[in-house]
Design a protein around this motif. Structure first.
Motif, PDB file in Angstrom:
ATOM      1  N   LYS A 266      -4.263   4.185   2.528  1.00 49.95           N
ATOM      2  CA  LYS A 266      -3.328   4.183   1.396  1.00 49.95           C
ATOM      3  C   LYS A 266      -3.628   2.986   0.499  1.00 49.95           C
ATOM      4  O   LYS A 266      -3.961   1.926   1.024  1.00 49.95           O
ATOM      5  N   PRO A 267      -3.453   3.074  -0.769  1.00 44.14           N
ATOM      6  CA  PRO A 267      -3.159   4.279  -1.546  1.00 44.14           C
ATOM      7  C   PRO A 267      -4.425   5.136  -1.699  1.00 44.14           C
ATOM      8  O   PRO A 267      -5.523   4.609  -1.619  1.00 44.14           O
TER       9      PRO A 267
ATOM     10  N   ALA B 241      12.405   4.087  -8.982  1.00 45.26           N
ATOM     11  CA  ALA B 241      12.930   3.507  -7.729  1.00 45.26           C
ATOM     12  C   ALA B 241      11.855   2.647  -7.050  1.00 45.26           C
ATOM     13  O   ALA B 241      12.145   1.556  -6.542  1.00 45.26           O
ATOM     14  N   ILE B 242      10.631   3.144  -7.059  1.00 43.64           N
ATOM     15  CA  ILE B 242       9.536   2.366  -6.451  1.00 43.64           C
ATOM     16  C   ILE B 242       9.359   1.037  -7.195  1.00 43.64           C
ATOM     17  O   ILE B 242       9.151  -0.015  -6.601  1.00 43.64           O
TER      18      ILE B 242
ATOM     19  N   LEU C   5       2.496   2.008  -3.334  1.00 39.50           N
ATOM     20  CA  LEU C   5       1.450   2.411  -4.274  1.00 39.50           C
ATOM     21  C   LEU C   5       0.982   3.836  -3.968  1.00 39.50           C
ATOM     22  O   LEU C   5       0.736   4.632  -4.891  1.00 39.50           O
ATOM     23  N   ALA C   6       0.864   4.148  -2.681  1.00 42.04           N
ATOM     24  CA  ALA C   6       0.475   5.507  -2.296  1.00 42.04           C
ATOM     25  C   ALA C   6       1.534   6.504  -2.750  1.00 42.04           C
ATOM     26  O   ALA C   6       1.212   7.596  -3.246  1.00 42.04           O
ATOM     27  N   GLU C   7       2.804   6.102  -2.597  1.00 40.05           N
ATOM     28  CA  GLU C   7       3.878   6.982  -3.048  1.00 40.05           C
ATOM     29  C   GLU C   7       3.757   7.239  -4.551  1.00 40.05           C
ATOM     30  O   GLU C   7       3.819   8.379  -5.013  1.00 40.05           O
TER      31      GLU C   7
ATOM     32  N   ARG D 207       9.592   9.395   0.516  1.00 40.77           N
ATOM     33  CA  ARG D 207       9.060   9.774  -0.795  1.00 40.77           C
ATOM     34  C   ARG D 207       7.631  10.281  -0.673  1.00 40.77           C
ATOM     35  O   ARG D 207       7.252  11.295  -1.258  1.00 40.77           O
ATOM     36  N   LEU D 208       6.811   9.552   0.102  1.00 41.13           N
ATOM     37  CA  LEU D 208       5.419   9.958   0.253  1.00 41.13           C
ATOM     38  C   LEU D 208       5.334  11.283   1.013  1.00 41.13           C
ATOM     39  O   LEU D 208       4.538  12.165   0.680  1.00 41.13           O
TER      40      LEU D 208
ATOM     41  N   ARG E 157       1.186   6.935  -6.551  1.00 38.25           N
ATOM     42  CA  ARG E 157       0.013   7.710  -6.950  1.00 38.25           C
ATOM     43  C   ARG E 157       0.187   9.180  -6.586  1.00 38.25           C
ATOM     44  O   ARG E 157      -0.154  10.067  -7.376  1.00 38.25           O
ATOM     45  N   THR E 158       0.701   9.439  -5.402  1.00 40.59           N
ATOM     46  CA  THR E 158       0.837  10.840  -4.970  1.00 40.59           C
ATOM     47  C   THR E 158       1.850  11.578  -5.837  1.00 40.59           C
ATOM     48  O   THR E 158       1.605  12.708  -6.277  1.00 40.59           O
ATOM     49  N   ILE E 159       2.965  10.886  -6.091  1.00 38.26           N
ATOM     50  CA  ILE E 159       4.009  11.519  -6.918  1.00 38.26           C
ATOM     51  C   ILE E 159       3.460  11.861  -8.301  1.00 38.26           C
ATOM     52  O   ILE E 159       3.636  12.975  -8.809  1.00 38.26           O
TER      53      ILE E 159
ATOM     54  N   ARG F  10      11.886   2.545   3.936  1.00 39.16           N
ATOM     55  CA  ARG F  10      11.173   1.774   2.917  1.00 39.16           C
ATOM     56  C   ARG F  10      12.116   1.238   1.847  1.00 39.16           C
ATOM     57  O   ARG F  10      11.661   0.701   0.853  1.00 39.16           O
TER      58      ARG F  10
ATOM     59  N   LEU G 188      -5.144  11.917  -4.656  1.00 41.00           N
ATOM     60  CA  LEU G 188      -4.715  13.214  -4.125  1.00 41.00           C
ATOM     61  C   LEU G 188      -5.891  14.188  -4.005  1.00 41.00           C
ATOM     62  O   LEU G 188      -5.990  14.946  -3.040  1.00 41.00           O
TER      63      LEU G 188
ATOM     64  N   ASP H 204       0.247  12.095  -9.188  1.00 41.77           N
ATOM     65  CA  ASP H 204      -0.871  13.042  -9.097  1.00 41.77           C
ATOM     66  C   ASP H 204      -0.375  14.481  -8.972  1.00 41.77           C
ATOM     67  O   ASP H 204      -0.889  15.393  -9.634  1.00 41.77           O
ATOM     68  N   VAL H 205       0.628  14.666  -8.130  1.00 41.61           N
ATOM     69  CA  VAL H 205       1.173  16.017  -7.930  1.00 41.61           C
ATOM     70  C   VAL H 205       1.796  16.520  -9.231  1.00 41.61           C
ATOM     71  O   VAL H 205       1.580  17.669  -9.644  1.00 41.61           O
TER      72      VAL H 205
ATOM     73  N   ARG I 219       0.815  -1.207   0.000  1.00 46.03           N
ATOM     74  CA  ARG I 219       0.000   0.000   0.000  1.00 46.03           C
ATOM     75  C   ARG I 219       0.861   1.276   0.000  1.00 46.03           C
ATOM     76  O   ARG I 219       0.539   2.236  -0.708  1.00 46.03           O
ATOM     77  N   THR I 220       1.923   1.268   0.783  1.00 49.97           N
ATOM     78  CA  THR I 220       2.717   2.486   0.891  1.00 49.97           C
ATOM     79  C   THR I 220       3.428   2.822  -0.422  1.00 49.97           C
ATOM     80  O   THR I 220       3.323   3.962  -0.894  1.00 49.97           O
TER      81      THR I 220
ATOM     82  N   SER J 203       6.372  14.103  -1.381  1.00 50.56           N
ATOM     83  CA  SER J 203       5.398  14.372  -2.451  1.00 50.56           C
ATOM     84  C   SER J 203       4.106  14.954  -1.877  1.00 50.56           C
ATOM     85  O   SER J 203       3.466  15.808  -2.499  1.00 50.56           O
TER      86      SER J 203
ATOM     87  N   GLN K 107      11.538   8.760  -9.149  1.00 55.02           N
ATOM     88  CA  GLN K 107      10.974   8.097  -7.968  1.00 55.02           C
ATOM     89  C   GLN K 107      10.116   6.895  -8.359  1.00 55.02           C
ATOM     90  O   GLN K 107      10.140   5.857  -7.696  1.00 55.02           O
TER      91      GLN K 107
END
Lengths: 501, 226
Positions: free
Chosen positions: B101-102, A322-323, A294-296, B11-12, A298-300, A457, B105, A302-303, A291-292, B15, A319
Motif C-alpha cells: 500500500k498504496p 474524511a481521510i 493513502l491506499a484508501e 473504507r479501503l 487512491r482506491t476510492i 482507522r 488499482l 481510482d474506482v 500508507r493505509t 472501495s 471519504q
C-alpha cells in the motif's frame, strides 16, 4: 584550530628553554663570581707579599741622637723585576704622602689606588680595599690596595718596641713598626677575566642551545608517540559503522588514560544508536500509518474514475474529505510529539489545581462521546503541580480522550486527583478493556494497535505516545497497569525529587 | 470469480470490493482475521486479498492456518509493510503475491487476473473454446463477427466456465463462485443465467457451447480447450 601536539610542544619547549636559561644564567653568575673572587684573592695575596718587602731602614745613631724623632728611610726590598709581564699584575707602592717607592712602568697615570672607602679587611694596622677602575682608554682594572705601617728594621742593639719584632736571621725586624703609612696597590687587568667570562658564557650558551635542540627533538618525537593512541582512537572512530551492531572494538593498544574516553564514546554511540533506532521505528511507524489512508484515497478515487457514477463520485468526495481530516489529526499528533520536547524546557512554576484543570478540559473531550460511557470524577480540590498549565492540559486531554475512545459501550471512565505525602497524583481508569498486562506498556508506543478496539482507522494511535513524551518533558512518573475488572489504570505523579506545590 | 477481501480499514475494504465488483468479480469482505479464516474455510474462493495487520488474527497467522487446512486458494497480500523481509515472510507463509500500500488499482486488477488465471492453469491471456475467444485482460468474449455483449451475471458465469474449461460444475458450485455472499440468489438463478448465456451465444452465431451434464451440472469445452 588548537592542537594538543602543538600546545604540548610549545609548553614543553618554552618550559625547557626557561629552565635552561635560568640554570645557564645561574651557572654563569656563580662562575663569574668565583673568577672575580679568585682574582681578588690573587691580588690580595700579591699586595700582602709586596707589603712585607717595604722596610724602614734603621736610623743612623747620629740622627737618633739629634732629636729622637727622626724616621728611617723607606725602601722596597725587592730585587726582581716589577714589570707587568714578570709580575702578572701592576704594582705601585707609595707613601700616603705620595712618595713612590716602587711602580711598575706600565702603571697608568690615571689609575689611582683606593685609600678610602669600604675596607675589604683590616688586621693589625693593615687595611685592604678593593676597587674596579675603568680608564678613559677603556681598560678595566681590579685593584687591591693595602694601607699599612711598614716594617722597621732594627739595629741588633736597639730598643725593641713592644717586643713584637720577630727575628729574621741576624736582623731584627719590627712588623708594622714604622711610623710611615704606606699604600701598596696591585692592579690586575680585567680583560683576561672578561674573556674567560665570555668564553664561559659562550660555552654555557652552546650547551643550552644543544640541550634545547635535543629536547625539542626528543619532545617532538615523544609527544608524537605519546599522542599515537589518540590517532588510533580517531581511526577506530572513523571505522565505526553508524548502523553497525557494535561500538568501537576493544583497543588493545589503548593507553589507560584513554580507556575512560573510549568507554564514554562507546556509551555515547550506543545511546545515539538507540535514539536513531527509536527515531527509525517511529518514522517507519509513521510511514506505515500513512500508507493505509493513502491506499484508501487512491482506491476510492481510482474506482470512481474508472467506473464513474454520481453515487461513487459523491462517496469518493466524502471519504476523501474524511481521510484528509484524519491525516490532519495524524500530522498534529506527530508535531505534538516532536515539539513537546522543546516547548516546555523552560516554564514558570505557578501551581496548577489539577481537579480544576480536569473540569475545564472535560467538556471538549466528551463532546463527541455517544457510547454512553459512564464518567466519574473525584479528588482533592487542593492538589496541584507547579508545572506549565498547557503541558498538564495536553497530558490530561490525551489521557481522557484515549480513555473515552477505547472504552466500550456502557463501560466506565474514572478520574481521580489525590493529595499524598509524596505530593499530588492523577489517576485515570477505563474499562473493561481486552489488553493483556504484558501489552500495557506497548500502549505508549506510537501507532501500536494491540486489541480489537484499537484497530479502527478513525484514531491515529498516537495519543498515549504524546502523553509519554510530555511526561518525560514535565518530569512526571507514569505507571500503567491492568486492574481488577479489566480496568486499564494510568497514574501520574511528580518524579521523585521534583518539587510539588 | 469470487474474491474474499480481508482488510481492517473499512473504507479501503469497501472501495476495493466496489472496484472488484465493477471489474466483474463477486466479492465478500470482512474486517478481521478470524472471520476471514472462517469464510475461507467454508467457501471455495477463487482469490483472497489479505491485509496483514488485522485485529483478532493477524494476516500471516490466518494464511498459515489456511494452508494448514489444505486450502489452496490464491492469496494476494495487500499490506503497508514494505520491507523486503515482510514480503519474503508473507510469500513464504503461503501467499502467491504481495502488493504494498498504496497501490494502483489497475495493478491490483492485473495481479488479481494473473493469479486467477494461473490458478486455473491458463497460461496466456486468451482462452479459445470453439469459435469463442475470451480476452482476460480486456474482459471480452469475441467471435469472428464481433464482441458478445453479456451482462455482469452472465459474464461471470461464462468467465468461470471458460477458465475452468473441461470441468463440470454443479449449480451450487457455480453459484458459489459467481455470487457474493451478500447477494440474494434464487434457486434457479444458475439455470436462468445459463439459459441467458446460451441465448446470447446463439444470437452471436455460436452453437451449444455450454453442455448440460445431466445430474452433474454444466461444462464448457470438454474437448476443445486452448
Amino acid at each position: 584550530m588548537r592542537s594538543i601536539r602543538t600546545s604540548l610542544l610549545r609548553q614543553i619547549i618554552i618550559g625547557v628553554a626557561v629552565v635552561l636559561l635560568a640554570s645557564g644564567a645561574a651557572t654563569f653568575l656563580m662562575a663569574q663570581a668565583r673568577l672575580r673572587a679568585q682574582l681578588d684573592a690573587s691580588l690580595i695575596s700579591k699586595v700582602q707579599t709586596f707589603a712585607t718587602l717595604v722596610i724602614e731602614e734603621p736610623i743612623h745613631p747620629e740622627q737618633s741622637a739629634e732629636g729622637g724623632t727622626a724616621h728611617g728611610e723607606l725602601v722596597f726590598d725587592f730585587k726582581g723585576s716589577i714589570r707587568e709581564a714578570d709580575l702578572g699584575a701592576l704594582l705601585r707602592i707609595a707613601t700616603l704622602d705620595g712618595d713612590i717607592l716602587a711602580q711598575t712602568p706600565e702603571w697608568p697615570s690615571s689609575l689611582v689606588a683606593p685609600v678610602s672607602g669600604p675596607r675589604e679587611s683590616a688586621f693589625k694596622g693593615q687595611w685592604i680595599r678593593m676597587a674596579t677602575a675603568q680608564l678613559p682608554d677603556g681598560g678595566m682594572f681590579r685593584i687591591a690596595a693595602m694601607t699599612f705601617h711598614a716594617n722597621r728594621e732594627m739595629e741588633p742593639s736597639s730598643e725593641r718596641i713592644g717586643g713584637l719584632a720577630p727575628e729574621f736571621g741576624d736582623e731584627a725586624m719590627m712588623v708594622g713598626g714604622s711610623r710611615h703609612l704606606v699604600v701598596a696597590a696591585v692592579a690586575g687587568r680585567l680583560d683576561e677575566t672578561t674573556r674567560s667570562e665570555a668564553a664561559l658564557l659562550a660555552a654555557i650558551g652552546t650547551g643550552a642551545a644543544i640541550a634545547a635542540i635535543g629536547t625539542a627533538v626528543v619532545v617532538t618525537v615523544g609527544v608524537g608517540r605519546g599522542l599515537h593512541p589518540l590517532s588510533a582512537l580517531s581511526a577506530a572512530l572513523d571505522g565505526v559503522d553508524p548502523a553497525g551492531p557494535t561500538a568501537i572494538a576493544p583497543c588493545n593498544s589503548c593507553v589507560r588514560e584513554l580507556q575512560p574516553i573510549e568507554a564514554a564514546i562507546n556509551g555515547l554511540i550506543v545511546r545515539a544508536r538507540e535514539a536513531l533506532e527509536r527515531e527509525r521505528r517511529f518514522t517507519d511507524a509513521a510511514a506505515h500509518e500513512l500508507r493505509t489512508p493513502l491506499a484508501e484515497l487512491r482506491t476510492i478515487t481510482d474506482v470512481a474514475r474508472r467506473w464513474p457514477s454520481e453515487q461513487r463520485r459523491a462517496a469518493a468526495v466524502d471519504q476523501a474529505s474524511a481521510i484528509g481530516r484524519e491525516l490532519e489529526e495524524l500530522l498534529a499528533s506527530l508535531l505534538a510529539i516532536s515539539r513537546g520536547q522543546r516547548d516546555w524546557s523552560e516554564y514558570t512554576r505557578d501551581p496548577v489545581l489539577l481537579i480544576e484543570l480536569v473540569r475545564e478540559i472535560l467538556p471538549a473531550c466528551v463532546a463527541h462521546q455517544t457510547k454512553g460511557v459512564g464518567l466519574d470524577i473525584a479528588g482533592s480540590e487542593s492538589a496541584a503541580w507547579a508545572l506549565p498549565r498547557s503541558g498538564i492540559a495536553a497530558v490530561f486531554r490525551n489521557l481522557i480522550k484515549n480513555a473515552l475512545e477505547y472504552t466500550p459501550r456502557d463501560g466506565v471512565v474514572r478520574i481521580a486527583v489525590m493529595s499524598t505525602a509524596a505530593g499530588a497524583a492523577f489517576r485515570i481508569e477505563n474499562g473493561p478493556v481486552s489488553i493483556s498486562p504484558e501489552h500495557v506498556e506497548r500502549l505508549f508506543e506510537p501507532f501500536w494497535r494491540g486489541d480489537a478496539s484499537r484497530t479502527d482507522r478513525q484514531h491515529c494511535g498516537l495519543g498515549l505516545a504524546i502523553v509519554d513524551s510530555m511526561c518525560e518533558v514535565l518530569a512526571l512518573d507514569r505507571r500503567a497497569s491492568i486492574e481488577t475488572g479489566r480496568m486499564l489504570r494510568i497514574e501520574l505523579s511528580l518524579r521523585h525529587g521534583v518539587q510539588s506545590s | 470469480m469470487r474474491i474474499l477481501i480481508v482488510e481492517d480499514s473499512s473504507r479501503l475494504r469497501e472501495s476495493l470490493a466496489d472496484g472488484l465488483r465493477a471489474a466483474g468479480y463477486a466479492t465478500d469482505a470482512t474486517g478481521d482475521g478470524r472471520s476471514g479464516l472462517a469464510n475461507a474455510r467454508v467457501i471455495d474462493y477463487d482469490l483472497m486479498v489479505l491485509d496483514l495487520m488485522l485485529p483478532e488474527l493477524d494476516g500471516l497467522t490466518l494464511l498459515k492456518q489456511l494452508r494448514g487446512f489444505r486450502r489452496s486458494v490464491p492469496v494476494l497480500i495487500l499490506s503497508a509493510k514494505d520491507r523486503v523481509e515482510d514480503r519474503v515472510e508473507g510469500l513464504r507463509a503461503g501467499a502467491d503475491d504481495y502488493l504494498v500500500k498504496p497501490f494502483d488499482l489497475s495493478e491490483l486488477l492485473a495481479r488479481v487476473e494473473a493469479l486467477t488465471r494461473r490458478a486455473k492453469g491458463v497460461v496466456s491471456g486468451i482462452v479459445r473454446i470453439g469459435d469463442v475467444v475470451f480476452d482476460l485482460a480486456a474482459k471480452r468474449f469475441m467471435t469472428e463477427t464481433g464482441e458478445i455483449a453479456l451482462p455482469p451475471r452472465d459474464f461471470a458465469l461464462l468467465e468461470f466456465l471458460f477458465l475452468n474449461a473441461g470441468k463440470t460444475f454443479s449449480r451450487a458450485e457455480i453459484e458459489e463462485h459467481i455470487y457474493a455472499a451478500d447477494r440474494q440468489v434464487w434457486s434457479n438463478a444458475v439455470d436462468s443465467a445459463v439459459a441467458s448465456v446460451r441465448r446470447k451465444l446463439a444470437d452471436a452465431g455460436v452453437g451449444n457451447l455450454i453442455e448440460t451434464r445431466r445430474g452433474l451440472g454444466y461444462c464448457v469445452g470438454a474437448k476443445a480447450r486452448a
